[in-house]
Design a protein around this motif. Structure first.
Motif, PDB file in Angstrom:
ATOM      1  N   TYR A  25       0.835  -1.205   0.000  1.00 18.19           N
ATOM      2  CA  TYR A  25       0.000   0.000   0.000  1.00 18.19           C
ATOM      3  C   TYR A  25       0.868   1.252   0.000  1.00 18.19           C
ATOM      4  CZ  TYR A  25      -3.856   3.147   1.055  1.00 18.19           C
ATOM      5  OH  TYR A  25      -4.789   4.163   0.984  1.00 18.19           O
ATOM      6  N   THR A 121      -9.518   9.288   3.224  1.00 15.92           N
ATOM      7  CA  THR A 121      -8.084   9.196   2.942  1.00 15.92           C
ATOM      8  C   THR A 121      -7.536  10.562   2.518  1.00 15.92           C
ATOM      9  OG1 THR A 121      -8.275   8.722   0.582  1.00 15.92           O
ATOM     10  CG2 THR A 121      -8.488   6.854   2.103  1.00 15.92           C
ATOM     11  N   HIS A 199      -4.582   5.147  -3.310  1.00 12.73           N
ATOM     12  CA  HIS A 199      -5.918   5.678  -3.047  1.00 12.73           C
ATOM     13  C   HIS A 199      -6.955   5.098  -3.997  1.00 12.73           C
ATOM     14  CE1 HIS A 199      -4.125   9.382  -0.866  1.00 12.73           C
ATOM     15  NE2 HIS A 199      -4.481   8.449  -0.010  1.00 12.73           N
ATOM     16  N   PHE A 202      -7.637   1.542  -2.881  1.00 14.52           N
ATOM     17  CA  PHE A 202      -8.496   1.614  -1.697  1.00 14.52           C
ATOM     18  C   PHE A 202      -9.932   1.926  -2.115  1.00 14.52           C
ATOM     19  CE2 PHE A 202     -10.619   3.982   1.645  1.00 14.52           C
ATOM     20  CZ  PHE A 202     -10.296   3.306   2.814  1.00 14.52           C
ATOM     21  N   SER A 205     -11.865  -0.867  -3.769  1.00 17.99           N
ATOM     22  CA  SER A 205     -12.233  -1.880  -2.775  1.00 17.99           C
ATOM     23  C   SER A 205     -13.466  -1.439  -2.002  1.00 17.99           C
ATOM     24  CB  SER A 205     -11.060  -2.125  -1.814  1.00 17.99           C
ATOM     25  OG  SER A 205      -9.950  -2.667  -2.497  1.00 17.99           O
ATOM     26  N   TYR A 259      -8.801  -2.792   1.830  1.00 12.43           N
ATOM     27  CA  TYR A 259      -9.519  -1.755   2.567  1.00 12.43           C
ATOM     28  C   TYR A 259      -8.991  -1.654   3.996  1.00 12.43           C
ATOM     29  CZ  TYR A 259     -13.061   0.154   5.645  1.00 12.43           C
ATOM     30  OH  TYR A 259     -13.700   0.868   6.629  1.00 12.43           O
ATOM     31  N   GLY A 262      -5.350  -0.303   4.016  1.00  9.57           N
ATOM     32  CA  GLY A 262      -5.322   1.103   3.652  1.00  9.57           C
ATOM     33  C   GLY A 262      -5.843   1.993   4.754  1.00  9.57           C
ATOM     34  N   TYR A 263      -6.906   1.547   5.410  1.00 10.44           N
ATOM     35  CA  TYR A 263      -7.492   2.326   6.498  1.00 10.44           C
ATOM     36  C   TYR A 263      -6.503   2.484   7.647  1.00 10.44           C
ATOM     37  CZ  TYR A 263     -11.148   4.072   9.615  1.00 10.44           C
ATOM     38  OH  TYR A 263     -11.889   4.867  10.455  1.00 10.44           O
TER      39      TYR A 263
END
Length: 384
Positions: A25, A121, A199, A202, A205, A259, A262-263
């Motif tokens: 990521y 994000t 991004h 993400f 997803s 997801y 990334g979060y």
């Protein structure tokens, strides 16, 4: 690997959960579109914006009579657009059926959760710098149009509008990426690449996996085959948007993991994320064509309540959303949806859903438009 400073803390936490995915990521936070971005710079520097738009539109539409006057590199780019080996068009059918049967619930989830969560994000920085928040109503309608077209039968075939809009998005992202990177306000050492591949991976997803989860929370029902098919539709659309396959999910489990990772990697929502999230909610009446000031408050209040119930208390608090009782909101909304469907035949529900989506999507006179931004500031750019 160069780590943008804004991600340092989240990246360390994410590595404790899933080292490989966290590394992947963060690596993609400094990657845009390796194939198109250098070409876009070349084309933008060598021709007018009007010619750039004309040739891009010709390439997407398959107008070889116009494209033959374009630079050779552009002709080769379109010639080299290939279907991925995993593409299976017939696999889209169950997802298309599920979408059109539940499009009202998917739209609720798309606006009140999926888009809102997607802007948690650092991608929100790009909207703040370009001031494109001011064009939110049109952008929402464009998003609705794109979703309608990719879930239209045959929409993702080469001649379909879902295919064309997905590829157009790739060009828009590339152009915005270039404009932002050249601006004095973009801080690459802190934020990485504008509209980065991370991004976009993400976001796709969220658009796919979360678009299934949240409508289910408000009453939608799908078979396992339909769930997998919806993800297949979004995956191919993401591929057409130029999302690198290393950050493009392969299945539901992969989408959920991207997801989740990334979060964890992303910093807490910025003031720009807060602003965009609230503008999205408050734009709903205008998108739906509600003009009476007294009536406009009702859908906004409901949208805030639903969004809080769907995205969770922590993120809703970060966005400054009004307090409400999530469980009661979802229960009441599910009851109303089920009652409404019981009172209408399935075919009537599908027709009403399709008609509603048509009304809140952008359909410009004369067909699809292929305008591209020509200035980093929305107010100073030509209409596109």
């Amino acid at each position: 690997m160069k780590i943008p400073t804004a991600y340092a803390e989240g990246y360390a936490k994410a590595r404790e959960v899933d080292r490989d995915r966290a590394d992947n990521y963060i690596a993609h936070t400094t990657i845009g579109d390796r194939e198109l971005d250098p070409l876009m710079r070349e084309w933008a520097a060598s021709m007018s914006n009007a010619d750039l738009q004309r040739f891009v539109g010709a390439g997407i539409e398959g107008r070889s009579d116009i494209l033959r006057d374009a630079p050779q590199s552009m002709r080769e780019f379109f010639d080299n657009l290939r279907e991925p080996p995993w593409l299976y068009y017939e696999g889209f059918r169950p997802g298309i059926r599920a979408f059109n049967a539940n499009v009202d619930l998917m739209l609720v989830a798309f606006v009140t959760e999926v888009l809102v969560e997607g802007f948690s994000t650092l991608i929100a920085k790009s909207f703040a710098i370009t001031k494109r928040v001011s064009t939110t109503v049109r952008r929402l309608r464009q998003n609705n149009r794109h979703m309608l077209e990719i879930f239209y039968p045959g929409g993702l075939y080469r001649e379909g509008d879902g295919w064309k809009l997905s590829v157009r998005i790739r060009f828009v992202h590339s152009r915005i990426r270039s404009l932002l990177a050249d601006s004095d306000e973009w801080q690459a050492d802190q934020w990485g690449t504008p509209v980065s591949a991370a991004h976009l991976g993400f976001a796709i997803s969220v658009f796919s996996q979360r678009l299934l989860e949240y409508p289910a929370a408000v009453g939608a029902k799908y078979t396992d085959e339909e769930k997998a098919s919806v993800l297949d539709v979004w995956r191919y659309s993401g591929y057409l948007m130029g999302i690198p396959e290393k950050i493009l999910y392969k299945n539901a489990a992969d989408a959920a993991a991207i997801y989740r990772t990334g979060y964890l990697c992303e910093p807490p929502p910025s003031p720009e994320s807060v602003a965009v999230a609230n503008v999205l909610i408050q734009a709903i009446p205008a998108v739906a064509g509600v003009k009476d000031p007294a009536e406009r408050e009702k859908p906004v209040r409901l949208a805030y309540r639903l969004s809080r119930a769907l995205i969770g208390r922590q993120l809703a608090d970060d966005f400054g959303f009004p307090k409400s009782y999530a469980a009661l909101t979802l229960s009441y909304f599910r009851f109303k949806q089920r009652l409404g469907r019981l009172l209408r035949a399935d075919n009537t529900v599908r027709l009403d859903n399709f008609s509603s989506l048509m009304q809140i999507a952008v359909y410009d006179e004369g067909g699809l438009k292929y305008g591209l931004p020509d200035h980093v500031r929305a107010k100073e750019a030509s209409d596109w």
